[in-house]
Design a protein around this motif. Sequence first.
Motif, PDB file in Angstrom:
ATOM      1  N   MET A   1      32.890  86.861  47.160  1.00 38.31           N
ATOM      2  CA  MET A   1      31.955  86.616  46.898  1.00 38.31           C
ATOM      3  C   MET A   1      31.253  86.269  45.521  1.00 38.31           C
ATOM      4  O   MET A   1      31.587  86.083  44.471  1.00 38.31           O
ATOM      5  CB  MET A   1      31.261  88.407  46.983  1.00 38.31           C
ATOM      6  CG  MET A   1      30.447  89.146  46.118  1.00 38.31           C
ATOM      7  SD  MET A   1      29.753  90.197  46.142  1.00 38.31           S
ATOM      8  CE  MET A   1      31.041  91.668  46.229  1.00 38.31           C
ATOM      9  N   ILE A   2      29.704  85.389  45.959  1.00 40.97           N
ATOM     10  CA  ILE A   2      29.778  85.090  45.195  1.00 40.97           C
ATOM     11  C   ILE A   2      28.407  86.062  44.033  1.00 40.97           C
ATOM     12  O   ILE A   2      27.588  86.715  44.631  1.00 40.97           O
ATOM     13  CB  ILE A   2      28.612  83.908  45.519  1.00 40.97           C
ATOM     14  CG1 ILE A   2      29.819  82.934  46.269  1.00 40.97           C
ATOM     15  CG2 ILE A   2      28.304  83.135  44.166  1.00 40.97           C
ATOM     16  CD1 ILE A   2      30.615  82.569  45.062  1.00 40.97           C
ATOM     17  N   ILE A   3      29.041  85.714  42.743  1.00 36.23           N
ATOM     18  CA  ILE A   3      27.789  86.494  41.464  1.00 36.23           C
ATOM     19  C   ILE A   3      26.973  85.411  41.353  1.00 36.23           C
ATOM     20  O   ILE A   3      27.385  84.861  40.556  1.00 36.23           O
ATOM     21  CB  ILE A   3      28.653  87.404  40.801  1.00 36.23           C
ATOM     22  CG1 ILE A   3      29.652  88.682  41.338  1.00 36.23           C
ATOM     23  CG2 ILE A   3      28.048  88.852  39.695  1.00 36.23           C
ATOM     24  CD1 ILE A   3      29.234  89.353  42.948  1.00 36.23           C
ATOM     25  N   ILE A   4      25.875  85.882  41.237  1.00 36.69           N
ATOM     26  CA  ILE A   4      24.785  85.131  40.114  1.00 36.69           C
ATOM     27  C   ILE A   4      24.258  85.968  38.822  1.00 36.69           C
ATOM     28  O   ILE A   4      23.691  87.281  39.260  1.00 36.69           O
ATOM     29  CB  ILE A   4      23.614  85.011  41.460  1.00 36.69           C
ATOM     30  CG1 ILE A   4      24.008  84.340  42.576  1.00 36.69           C
ATOM     31  CG2 ILE A   4      22.574  83.996  40.706  1.00 36.69           C
ATOM     32  CD1 ILE A   4      22.897  84.001  43.758  1.00 36.69           C
ATOM     33  N   ASN A   5      24.410  85.457  38.286  1.00 35.65           N
ATOM     34  CA  ASN A   5      24.363  85.984  36.547  1.00 35.65           C
ATOM     35  C   ASN A   5      23.137  85.008  36.233  1.00 35.65           C
ATOM     36  O   ASN A   5      23.477  85.131  34.643  1.00 35.65           O
ATOM     37  CB  ASN A   5      25.774  85.677  36.166  1.00 35.65           C
ATOM     38  CG  ASN A   5      26.947  86.881  36.326  1.00 35.65           C
ATOM     39  OD1 ASN A   5      26.717  87.969  36.774  1.00 35.65           O
ATOM     40  ND2 ASN A   5      27.719  85.823  36.502  1.00 35.65           N
ATOM     41  N   VAL A   6      21.796  85.526  36.957  1.00 38.82           N
ATOM     42  CA  VAL A   6      20.876  85.105  36.045  1.00 38.82           C
ATOM     43  C   VAL A   6      19.952  85.788  35.557  1.00 38.82           C
ATOM     44  O   VAL A   6      19.794  85.949  34.378  1.00 38.82           O
ATOM     45  CB  VAL A   6      19.551  84.736  36.957  1.00 38.82           C
ATOM     46  CG1 VAL A   6      18.066  85.008  36.649  1.00 38.82           C
ATOM     47  CG2 VAL A   6      19.955  83.548  38.013  1.00 38.82           C
ATOM     48  N   ASP A   7      20.471  87.413  35.439  1.00 37.90           N
ATOM     49  CA  ASP A   7      20.205  88.416  34.161  1.00 37.90           C
ATOM     50  C   ASP A   7      20.964  87.869  32.901  1.00 37.90           C
ATOM     51  O   ASP A   7      20.672  88.530  31.831  1.00 37.90           O
ATOM     52  CB  ASP A   7      20.080  89.882  35.048  1.00 37.90           C
ATOM     53  CG  ASP A   7      21.880  89.525  35.425  1.00 37.90           C
ATOM     54  OD1 ASP A   7      22.684  88.704  35.882  1.00 37.90           O
ATOM     55  OD2 ASP A   7      21.942  91.375  35.566  1.00 37.90           O
ATOM     56  N   VAL A   8      22.675  88.087  33.291  1.00 41.59           N
ATOM     57  CA  VAL A   8      23.059  87.967  32.181  1.00 41.59           C
ATOM     58  C   VAL A   8      22.669  86.411  30.963  1.00 41.59           C
ATOM     59  O   VAL A   8      22.554  86.330  29.453  1.00 41.59           O
ATOM     60  CB  VAL A   8      24.496  87.205  32.660  1.00 41.59           C
ATOM     61  CG1 VAL A   8      25.668  86.936  31.295  1.00 41.59           C
ATOM     62  CG2 VAL A   8      25.441  88.803  32.607  1.00 41.59           C
ATOM     63  N   MET A   9      22.251  85.142  32.386  1.00 39.00           N
ATOM     64  CA  MET A   9      21.778  83.832  30.914  1.00 39.00           C
ATOM     65  C   MET A   9      20.690  84.678  30.585  1.00 39.00           C
ATOM     66  O   MET A   9      20.699  83.883  29.052  1.00 39.00           O
ATOM     67  CB  MET A   9      21.463  83.046  31.973  1.00 39.00           C
ATOM     68  CG  MET A   9      23.167  82.082  32.651  1.00 39.00           C
ATOM     69  SD  MET A   9      23.961  81.898  30.994  1.00 39.00           S
ATOM     70  CE  MET A   9      23.333  81.068  29.908  1.00 39.00           C
ATOM     71  N   ASP A  67      35.871  89.964  47.798  1.00 41.12           N
ATOM     72  CA  ASP A  67      35.834  91.198  47.777  1.00 41.12           C
ATOM     73  C   ASP A  67      36.102  92.157  48.271  1.00 41.12           C
ATOM     74  O   ASP A  67      37.719  91.757  48.193  1.00 41.12           O
ATOM     75  CB  ASP A  67      34.627  91.179  49.800  1.00 41.12           C
ATOM     76  CG  ASP A  67      33.514  90.060  49.894  1.00 41.12           C
ATOM     77  OD1 ASP A  67      32.666  90.000  48.152  1.00 41.12           O
ATOM     78  OD2 ASP A  67      33.461  89.829  50.336  1.00 41.12           O
ATOM     79  N   ALA A  68      35.877  93.867  48.390  1.00 46.18           N
ATOM     80  CA  ALA A  68      37.591  94.653  48.699  1.00 46.18           C
ATOM     81  C   ALA A  68      38.209  93.699  50.471  1.00 46.18           C
ATOM     82  O   ALA A  68      39.418  94.288  50.105  1.00 46.18           O
ATOM     83  CB  ALA A  68      36.582  95.872  49.168  1.00 46.18           C
ATOM     84  N   GLU A  69      37.614  93.446  51.151  1.00 49.62           N
ATOM     85  CA  GLU A  69      37.861  93.157  52.279  1.00 49.62           C
ATOM     86  C   GLU A  69      39.051  92.444  51.920  1.00 49.62           C
ATOM     87  O   GLU A  69      40.008  91.890  52.519  1.00 49.62           O
ATOM     88  CB  GLU A  69      37.009  92.369  53.314  1.00 49.62           C
ATOM     89  CG  GLU A  69      37.268  91.631  54.583  1.00 49.62           C
ATOM     90  CD  GLU A  69      36.306  91.863  55.601  1.00 49.62           C
ATOM     91  OE1 GLU A  69      36.535  90.216  55.359  1.00 49.62           O
ATOM     92  OE2 GLU A  69      35.598  92.151  55.910  1.00 49.62           O
ATOM     93  N   GLU A  70      38.475  90.456  50.707  1.00 47.17           N
ATOM     94  CA  GLU A  70      39.425  90.046  50.339  1.00 47.17           C
ATOM     95  C   GLU A  70      40.413  90.419  49.968  1.00 47.17           C
ATOM     96  O   GLU A  70      42.104  90.025  50.377  1.00 47.17           O
ATOM     97  CB  GLU A  70      38.971  88.576  50.201  1.00 47.17           C
ATOM     98  CG  GLU A  70      37.693  88.206  50.641  1.00 47.17           C
ATOM     99  CD  GLU A  70      36.707  87.407  50.135  1.00 47.17           C
ATOM    100  OE1 GLU A  70      36.619  85.851  50.155  1.00 47.17           O
ATOM    101  OE2 GLU A  70      36.605  87.678  48.667  1.00 47.17           O
ATOM    102  N   THR A  71      40.596  91.065  48.924  1.00 43.65           N
ATOM    103  CA  THR A  71      41.696  91.868  48.198  1.00 43.65           C
ATOM    104  C   THR A  71      42.819  92.715  49.036  1.00 43.65           C
ATOM    105  O   THR A  71      43.718  92.537  48.718  1.00 43.65           O
ATOM    106  CB  THR A  71      40.318  92.769  47.208  1.00 43.65           C
ATOM    107  OG1 THR A  71      40.433  92.167  46.868  1.00 43.65           O
ATOM    108  CG2 THR A  71      42.304  93.627  46.120  1.00 43.65           C
ATOM    109  N   GLU A  72      42.125  93.153  50.544  1.00 41.53           N
ATOM    110  CA  GLU A  72      43.079  93.980  51.433  1.00 41.53           C
ATOM    111  C   GLU A  72      43.707  93.011  51.352  1.00 41.53           C
ATOM    112  O   GLU A  72      45.260  93.224  52.207  1.00 41.53           O
ATOM    113  CB  GLU A  72      42.463  95.106  52.021  1.00 41.53           C
ATOM    114  CG  GLU A  72      41.196  95.918  51.507  1.00 41.53           C
ATOM    115  CD  GLU A  72      40.373  97.273  52.780  1.00 41.53           C
ATOM    116  OE1 GLU A  72      40.560  97.192  53.904  1.00 41.53           O
ATOM    117  OE2 GLU A  72      39.864  97.813  51.443  1.00 41.53           O
ATOM    118  N   ASN A  73      43.591  92.484  51.672  1.00 46.16           N
ATOM    119  CA  ASN A  73      43.498  91.260  53.397  1.00 46.16           C
ATOM    120  C   ASN A  73      44.837  90.107  52.481  1.00 46.16           C
ATOM    121  O   ASN A  73      46.017  89.219  52.512  1.00 46.16           O
ATOM    122  CB  ASN A  73      42.674  90.029  53.721  1.00 46.16           C
ATOM    123  CG  ASN A  73      42.321  90.205  54.455  1.00 46.16           C
ATOM    124  OD1 ASN A  73      42.709  91.756  55.391  1.00 46.16           O
ATOM    125  ND2 ASN A  73      40.960  89.961  54.918  1.00 46.16           N
TER     126      ASN A  73
END
Length: 75
Positions: A1-9, A67-73
């Motif tokens: 999943m892509i996280i957008i870190n606008v708040d961090v910046m 994602d959790a799904e990607e980690t499980e795979n």
Amino acid sequence: MIIINVDVMLAKRKMSVTELSERVGITMANISILKNGKAKAIKIDTLNKICKALDCQPGDILEWRPDAEETENVQ
């Protein structure tokens, strides 16, 4: 999943959502959608304007995490 870190910046640049909204030319509501991780897409033009306003690279804003799904795979 892509996280957008606008708040961090925003925090690093000590900039408010209002100021970013004015500099980029998009609504505060749309910036809030980005900040809260609710966005399904972002235009390259918008990303360019955000990077210009925050004086940063796209990689400072965008982050990939499995994602959790990607980690499980993987197992």
